[in-house]
Design a protein around this motif. Structure first.
Motif, PDB file in Angstrom:
ATOM      1  N   ALA A   1     -13.933  -2.053 -15.138  1.00  0.00           N
ATOM      2  CA  ALA A   1     -13.630  -2.193 -13.715  1.00  0.00           C
ATOM      3  C   ALA A   1     -14.191  -1.108 -12.910  1.00  0.00           C
ATOM      4  O   ALA A   1     -13.977   0.062 -13.370  1.00  0.00           O
ATOM      5  N   MET A   2     -15.004  -1.216 -11.902  1.00  0.00           N
ATOM      6  CA  MET A   2     -15.140  -0.199 -10.993  1.00  0.00           C
ATOM      7  C   MET A   2     -15.778  -0.865  -9.787  1.00  0.00           C
ATOM      8  O   MET A   2     -15.789  -1.969  -9.630  1.00  0.00           O
ATOM      9  N   ILE A   3     -15.923   0.022  -8.848  1.00  0.00           N
ATOM     10  CA  ILE A   3     -16.238  -0.291  -7.358  1.00  0.00           C
ATOM     11  C   ILE A   3     -17.475  -1.091  -7.136  1.00  0.00           C
ATOM     12  O   ILE A   3     -18.372  -0.271  -8.141  1.00  0.00           O
ATOM     13  N   ASP A   4     -17.672  -2.066  -6.729  1.00  0.00           N
ATOM     14  CA  ASP A   4     -19.141  -2.889  -6.555  1.00  0.00           C
ATOM     15  C   ASP A   4     -20.101  -1.681  -6.097  1.00  0.00           C
ATOM     16  O   ASP A   4     -19.849  -1.197  -4.722  1.00  0.00           O
ATOM     17  N   PRO A   5     -21.181  -1.350  -6.591  1.00  0.00           N
ATOM     18  CA  PRO A   5     -22.153  -0.647  -6.039  1.00  0.00           C
ATOM     19  C   PRO A   5     -22.954  -1.168  -4.976  1.00  0.00           C
ATOM     20  O   PRO A   5     -23.665  -0.326  -4.308  1.00  0.00           O
ATOM     21  N   LEU A   6     -22.744  -2.352  -4.704  1.00  0.00           N
ATOM     22  CA  LEU A   6     -23.548  -2.877  -3.628  1.00  0.00           C
ATOM     23  C   LEU A   6     -22.757  -2.597  -2.367  1.00  0.00           C
ATOM     24  O   LEU A   6     -23.091  -2.369  -1.118  1.00  0.00           O
ATOM     25  N   SER A   7     -21.411  -2.155  -2.406  1.00  0.00           N
ATOM     26  CA  SER A   7     -20.511  -1.660  -1.387  1.00  0.00           C
ATOM     27  C   SER A   7     -20.173  -0.424  -1.144  1.00  0.00           C
ATOM     28  O   SER A   7     -19.726  -0.097   0.049  1.00  0.00           O
ATOM     29  N   LYS A   8     -20.361   0.401  -2.104  1.00  0.00           N
ATOM     30  CA  LYS A   8     -20.342   1.860  -2.168  1.00  0.00           C
ATOM     31  C   LYS A   8     -21.594   2.666  -2.544  1.00  0.00           C
ATOM     32  O   LYS A   8     -21.476   2.634  -3.728  1.00  0.00           O
ATOM     33  N   SER A   9     -21.973   3.155  -1.740  1.00  0.00           N
ATOM     34  CA  SER A   9     -23.509   4.009  -1.877  1.00  0.00           C
ATOM     35  C   SER A   9     -23.324   5.101  -2.921  1.00  0.00           C
ATOM     36  O   SER A   9     -24.263   5.489  -3.575  1.00  0.00           O
ATOM     37  N   SER A  10     -22.071   5.982  -2.915  1.00  0.00           N
ATOM     38  CA  SER A  10     -21.891   6.753  -4.029  1.00  0.00           C
ATOM     39  C   SER A  10     -22.037   6.208  -5.400  1.00  0.00           C
ATOM     40  O   SER A  10     -22.454   7.238  -6.304  1.00  0.00           O
ATOM     41  N   TYR A  11     -21.865   5.041  -5.669  1.00  0.00           N
ATOM     42  CA  TYR A  11     -22.133   4.671  -6.964  1.00  0.00           C
ATOM     43  C   TYR A  11     -23.779   4.528  -7.215  1.00  0.00           C
ATOM     44  O   TYR A  11     -24.133   4.969  -8.439  1.00  0.00           O
ATOM     45  N   THR A  12     -24.603   3.988  -6.193  1.00  0.00           N
ATOM     46  CA  THR A  12     -26.044   4.021  -6.590  1.00  0.00           C
ATOM     47  C   THR A  12     -26.411   5.470  -6.598  1.00  0.00           C
ATOM     48  O   THR A  12     -27.305   5.900  -7.330  1.00  0.00           O
ATOM     49  N   ASP A  13     -25.943   6.361  -5.703  1.00  0.00           N
ATOM     50  CA  ASP A  13     -26.173   7.627  -5.936  1.00  0.00           C
ATOM     51  C   ASP A  13     -26.139   8.442  -7.455  1.00  0.00           C
ATOM     52  O   ASP A  13     -26.886   9.356  -7.813  1.00  0.00           O
ATOM     53  N   TRP A  14     -24.990   7.778  -7.930  1.00  0.00           N
ATOM     54  CA  TRP A  14     -24.591   8.528  -9.176  1.00  0.00           C
ATOM     55  C   TRP A  14     -25.701   8.024 -10.196  1.00  0.00           C
ATOM     56  O   TRP A  14     -26.053   8.842 -10.983  1.00  0.00           O
ATOM     57  N   PHE A  15     -26.107   6.630 -10.166  1.00  0.00           N
ATOM     58  CA  PHE A  15     -27.047   6.116 -10.855  1.00  0.00           C
ATOM     59  C   PHE A  15     -28.531   6.755 -10.582  1.00  0.00           C
ATOM     60  O   PHE A  15     -29.055   7.330 -11.690  1.00  0.00           O
ATOM     61  N   SER A  16     -28.580   7.521  -9.623  1.00  0.00           N
ATOM     62  CA  SER A  16     -29.988   8.108  -9.041  1.00  0.00           C
ATOM     63  C   SER A  16     -29.710   9.680  -9.796  1.00  0.00           C
ATOM     64  O   SER A  16     -30.632  10.251 -10.070  1.00  0.00           O
ATOM     65  N   GLN A  17     -28.562  10.300  -9.570  1.00  0.00           N
ATOM     66  CA  GLN A  17     -28.132  11.635 -10.124  1.00  0.00           C
ATOM     67  C   GLN A  17     -28.422  11.603 -11.562  1.00  0.00           C
ATOM     68  O   GLN A  17     -29.045  12.501 -12.188  1.00  0.00           O
TER      69      GLN A  17
ATOM     70  N   ASP B   1     -33.499   0.451  -3.922  1.00  0.00           N
ATOM     71  CA  ASP B   1     -33.920   0.157  -5.253  1.00  0.00           C
ATOM     72  C   ASP B   1     -32.617  -0.172  -6.248  1.00  0.00           C
ATOM     73  O   ASP B   1     -32.965  -0.930  -6.920  1.00  0.00           O
ATOM     74  N   TRP B   2     -31.657   0.606  -6.116  1.00  0.00           N
ATOM     75  CA  TRP B   2     -30.592   0.650  -7.300  1.00  0.00           C
ATOM     76  C   TRP B   2     -29.802  -0.539  -6.911  1.00  0.00           C
ATOM     77  O   TRP B   2     -29.346  -1.130  -7.883  1.00  0.00           O
ATOM     78  N   GLN B   3     -29.610  -0.804  -5.622  1.00  0.00           N
ATOM     79  CA  GLN B   3     -28.778  -1.966  -5.242  1.00  0.00           C
ATOM     80  C   GLN B   3     -29.690  -3.469  -5.856  1.00  0.00           C
ATOM     81  O   GLN B   3     -29.140  -4.177  -6.468  1.00  0.00           O
ATOM     82  N   ASP B   4     -31.027  -3.063  -5.654  1.00  0.00           N
ATOM     83  CA  ASP B   4     -31.768  -4.379  -6.084  1.00  0.00           C
ATOM     84  C   ASP B   4     -31.623  -4.755  -7.498  1.00  0.00           C
ATOM     85  O   ASP B   4     -31.615  -5.841  -7.985  1.00  0.00           O
ATOM     86  N   PHE B   5     -31.626  -3.433  -8.211  1.00  0.00           N
ATOM     87  CA  PHE B   5     -31.755  -3.366  -9.746  1.00  0.00           C
ATOM     88  C   PHE B   5     -30.363  -3.874 -10.305  1.00  0.00           C
ATOM     89  O   PHE B   5     -30.190  -4.492 -11.282  1.00  0.00           O
ATOM     90  N   TRP B   6     -29.326  -3.637  -9.457  1.00  0.00           N
ATOM     91  CA  TRP B   6     -28.020  -3.971  -9.829  1.00  0.00           C
ATOM     92  C   TRP B   6     -27.965  -5.426  -9.649  1.00  0.00           C
ATOM     93  O   TRP B   6     -27.421  -6.152 -10.502  1.00  0.00           O
ATOM     94  N   ARG B   7     -28.326  -6.138  -8.672  1.00  0.00           N
ATOM     95  CA  ARG B   7     -28.341  -7.398  -8.452  1.00  0.00           C
ATOM     96  C   ARG B   7     -29.108  -8.236  -9.294  1.00  0.00           C
ATOM     97  O   ARG B   7     -28.602  -9.483  -9.844  1.00  0.00           O
ATOM     98  N   ILE B   8     -30.292  -7.767  -9.733  1.00  0.00           N
ATOM     99  CA  ILE B   8     -31.017  -8.540 -11.004  1.00  0.00           C
ATOM    100  C   ILE B   8     -30.221  -8.650 -12.069  1.00  0.00           C
ATOM    101  O   ILE B   8     -30.111  -9.525 -12.854  1.00  0.00           O
ATOM    102  N   HIS B   9     -29.675  -7.429 -12.573  1.00  0.00           N
ATOM    103  CA  HIS B   9     -28.856  -7.560 -13.945  1.00  0.00           C
ATOM    104  C   HIS B   9     -27.374  -7.891 -13.972  1.00  0.00           C
ATOM    105  O   HIS B   9     -26.823  -7.980 -15.140  1.00  0.00           O
ATOM    106  N   TYR B  10     -26.663  -7.759 -12.843  1.00  0.00           N
ATOM    107  CA  TYR B  10     -25.492  -8.052 -12.742  1.00  0.00           C
ATOM    108  C   TYR B  10     -25.125  -9.382 -13.252  1.00  0.00           C
ATOM    109  O   TYR B  10     -25.629 -10.547 -12.573  1.00  0.00           O
ATOM    110  N   SER B  11     -24.049  -9.587 -14.406  1.00  0.00           N
ATOM    111  CA  SER B  11     -23.642 -10.752 -14.732  1.00  0.00           C
ATOM    112  C   SER B  11     -21.968 -11.026 -14.505  1.00  0.00           C
ATOM    113  O   SER B  11     -21.319  -9.892 -14.619  1.00  0.00           O
TER     114      SER B  11
END
Length: 374
Positions: A173-189, A363-373
């Motif tokens: 479980a984790m916060i939805d990366p589409l709703s909290k940008s610090s998560y996509t920032d984490w991916f980027s980092q 870009d990371w949000q789109d990447f997540w949308r494509i792969h999230y199941s």
């Protein structure tokens, strides 16, 4: 823009400009806290935005200490970004100080456009590492991986790649990366600074080198983790409950703010940080203190910034695991997560690529949308 007017030359009449923090350091000998306080008392009431409700009591304590008026308002980082821009454009600044956890937005949008300024109190320059000077960072906050201690005697996950295995399908479980940008920032980092560590973690977990269609190990891990159907939540409260609520037989493993370890005492949750996870037990993000460029209370704003860099000022947030950048301040013994002992095992936020984090969010949000199941 406002020139700071004081009975004495607090900062030699420096104006609130985006570069104001730079000459301040050189003028440390002229800094006069008493004069700044006197000037602040003559200004309109101060309003401070922060994403934690603790800001209400912090502003009250500040007002009582210095004999002036101040109001703290809980405002999410996303809302702060929108509000400060609109207020500035309307020439109707309401929030004088922003305590904001969206460093990429500040670096990319707020500071370059002159909506806010960063100011380092001259007498704090020697106790705050230079990496936190500009923009001024007041705390570093952590999100950590956690497990249920009622069911597990020790952490059941030893490697982030295990979260892509069938065993943890629909159990992370984790916060939805589409709703909290610090998560996509984490991916980027991860991709910008630690992709080799992600790649080595794969080999350590599976005993063979990573072969992937993606251009980074980070993308391969994010895609595999997303395809393993994690539970995406609306907030850390939901994640904390999924992990730590008592009476479970198959609790979730989770990623949440270190502040949620208050729930152990407050809600009876049974959970602990997964302190053996490789390559990291979690990751950090920054909280900045910025001053609205159009404020009518520039001296009060600077005084508040100085205040939150002291132990007295930041204490209400330290109990939530938020670590001050002022190196002379020790974390309280009763901080419930124990995060300080694990600080060196966190992926530390690197602001040098903050603009890239901002630019890559979509870009990371789109990447997540494509792969999230689901």
């Amino acid at each position: 823009m406002h020139t700071i007017m004081t009975p004495r030359a607090v900062t030699m009449a420096l104006t609130l400009t985006a570069s104001a923090c730079l000459p301040c350091v050189a003028l440390a000998e002229t800094f006069d806290l008493e004069a700044l306080t006197e000037a602040a008392r003559a200004e309109p009431p101060l309003t401070v935005y922060d994403s934690t409700g603790k800001i209400v009591s912090m502003a009250e304590n500040f007002a009582a200490k210095y004999g002036l008026e101040a109001i703290g308002q809980k405002v999410s980082a996303t809302a702060q970004l929108e509000m400060v821009i609109r207020e500035y454009q309307a020439d109707n600044v309401q929030g004088d100080v922003l305590m904001i956890t969206d460093a990429p937005a500040a670096l990319s949008q707020l500071l370059p456009e002159g909506f806010v300024v960063s100011w380092l109190p001259p007498d704090m320059a020697d106790v705050i590492p230079t990496t936190y000077h500009d923009p001024l960072t007041v705390t570093t906050n952590a999100n950590v991986f956690a497990y249920n201690t009622e069911v597990h005697d020790s952490c059941p996950v030893d490697n982030i790649w295990a979260l892509t295995d069938p065993e943890w399908s629909k159990r992370f479980a984790m916060i939805d990366p589409l709703s909290k940008s610090s998560y996509t920032d984490w991916f980027s980092q991860m991709e910008s600074h630690h992709d080799d560590a992600v790649r080595k973690a794969y080999e350590a977990h599976y005993g063979k080198p990573l072969e992937t269609e993606f251009d980074s190990a980070t993308k391969a891990w994010v895609a595999a983790m997303a395809e393993n159907a994690p539970l995406v939540t609306e907030g850390d409260d939901n994640t904390s409950a999924a992990v730590g609520a008592p009476g479970q037989t198959e609790p979730f493993f989770g990623l949440m703010s270190s502040a949620k370890f208050r729930d152990v005492a407050d809600k009876g949750h049974a959970m602990a940080i997964c302190d053996t996870l490789t390559p990291w037990v979690g990751w950090t993000y920054s909280k900045l203190a910025l001053i609205a460029a159009g404020t009518d209370s520039p001296n009060a704003a600077r005084l508040f910034v100085h205040y939150v860099l002291t132990e007295e000022g930041i204490a209400p947030q330290m109990v939530d695991g938020k670590v001050p950048t002022n190196t002379t301040i020790a974390m309280p013994d009763d901080e419930p997560s124990g995060i300080v002992a694990l600080w060196d095992n966190l992926l530390a936020y690197n602001s040098t690529t903050g603009i890239e984090d901002w630019d890559s969010r979509q870009d990371w949000q789109d990447f997540w949308r494509i792969h999230y199941s689901r």
